[in-house]
Enzyme design. Structure first.
Site, PDB file in Angstrom:
ATOM      1  N   ASP A  97      14.019 -13.286  17.575  1.00 32.69           N
ATOM      2  CA  ASP A  97      14.488 -14.628  17.938  1.00 32.69           C
ATOM      3  C   ASP A  97      15.757 -14.589  18.776  1.00 32.69           C
ATOM      4  OD1 ASP A  97      16.856 -14.710  16.034  1.00 32.69           O
ATOM      5  OD2 ASP A  97      15.238 -14.541  14.577  1.00 32.69           O
ATOM      6  N   ASP A 166      17.173  -6.667  11.270  1.00 33.55           N
ATOM      7  CA  ASP A 166      16.920  -8.082  10.987  1.00 33.55           C
ATOM      8  C   ASP A 166      15.441  -8.241  10.702  1.00 33.55           C
ATOM      9  OD1 ASP A 166      16.830 -10.815  10.834  1.00 33.55           O
ATOM     10  OD2 ASP A 166      17.068 -11.154  12.981  1.00 33.55           O
TER      11      ASP A 166
END
Length: 307
Positions: A97, A166
């Site tokens: 993202d 992440d």
């Protein structure tokens, strides 16, 4: 074929249900579905909500909302980065993202930021629908590699000062990121004095996952700490981080540097004081993380296999 995110929208509400948080669900009103599709790896859903803005969902699990994303992105990035005296080369595993990358680029010492994401669709969907997170992709310091993060690290020994993983939860394409060989590859990929930070699940739900995860990290890193942050749209509103240092005697719970005033003015969650406080755990979690006794059934949540 896996879960279809649109199927989780009923009567105008999306509900996040999962085996990793049994007996509870997070529901958000859906104003508009912006995207729904399936990549080679997972289902992707993007919708808008009147309170939390744009929401990215992968395989039925909320990953990002534009209202509260900073609480996660800032902490997973700045805990290791500000604990390092001079991060130059930074590797981000996952994080398609772009939010972690955005935070990495706030450090002027960083000359190279490499993002290795297994699913190109996450990058493309985020560029289209989450521009505030994905803006860092245009920075000349950034290199994006669509590949398996564990395999990439095996080929890049002693290459990075800081590694940030992440990841989503340990199911589906992110499962490999919670296995002991991954932590060993991460240690080899770090330079002397390097630090790593991994998504560390929720202390209210996942002590049965967190304890073996920390045990696996301690087998390859001499210094391992556990910190946490508050994110309203994550299960139980909280998520943790495993911070690992390659040097014995390192103190990742104390920042080695402070954000300059212009950077601190742009940060919404992180500060040196919050850095220190993030490692101060409630007693039930501290006992479990430090291996004192057994966690209670309520604190332990589901019992999963060791990662």
């Amino acid at each position: 074929m896996g879960i279809c995110g649109k199927d989780l929208i009923k009567d105008g509400w999306f509900s996040e249900r999962g085996a990793l948080w049994p007996g509870q669900a997070m529901s958000l009103e859906v104003t508009e579905v912006l995207y729904s599709g399936r990549s080679d790896f997972q289902d992707l859903l993007v919708f808008t909500n009147p309170t939390y803005g744009t929401v990215l969902v992968l395989d039925g699990v909320i990953q990002v909302t534009t209202r509260d994303e900073f609480a996660y992105q800032e902490m997973i990035a700045h805990l290791p980065l500000y604990a390092h005296p001079n991060p130059v080369d930074v590797l981000v595993i996952g994080g398609g993202d772009g939010g972690v990358l955005r935070e990495v680029l706030k450090h002027p010492s960083v000359r190279r930021a490499v993002l290795v994401e297994i699913d190109a669709a996450v990058v493309e969907v985020s560029k289209r629908f989450l521009p505030a997170l994905a803006a860092g992709y245009d920075d000349p310091r950034v290199e994006v590699i669509i590949a398996d993060g564990a395999a990439y690290m095996e080929d890049h020994a002693n290459a990075y000062d800081v590694i940030i993983t992440d990841s989503s939860d340990p199911i589906g394409p992110a499962e490999v990121l919670f296995q002991p060989p991954f932590y060993a590859a991460m240690a080899r990929c770090l330079r002397a004095g390097g630090l790593a930070c991994c998504q560390g699940e929720c202390m209210w739900l996942h002590l049965g996952l967190i304890r073996p995860l920390l045990t696996a990290c301690r087998r390859v890193f001499p210094t391992v700490g556990y910190a946490y942050t508050a994110v309203p749209t994550y299960p139980s509103g909280q998520i943790g981080f495993v911070v690992c240092a390659k040097a014995a005697g390192a103190t990742p719970a104390v920042s080695a540097r402070s954000p300059p005033p212009d950077v601190q003015a742009r940060l919404q969650y992180y500060s040196p004081a919050v850095h220190r406080a993030a490692f101060v755990l409630p007693e039930f979690a501290r006992r479990a993380v430090e291996g004192e006794g057994e966690e209670t059934p309520a604190a332990g949540g589901d019992k999963k296999e060791d990662p």
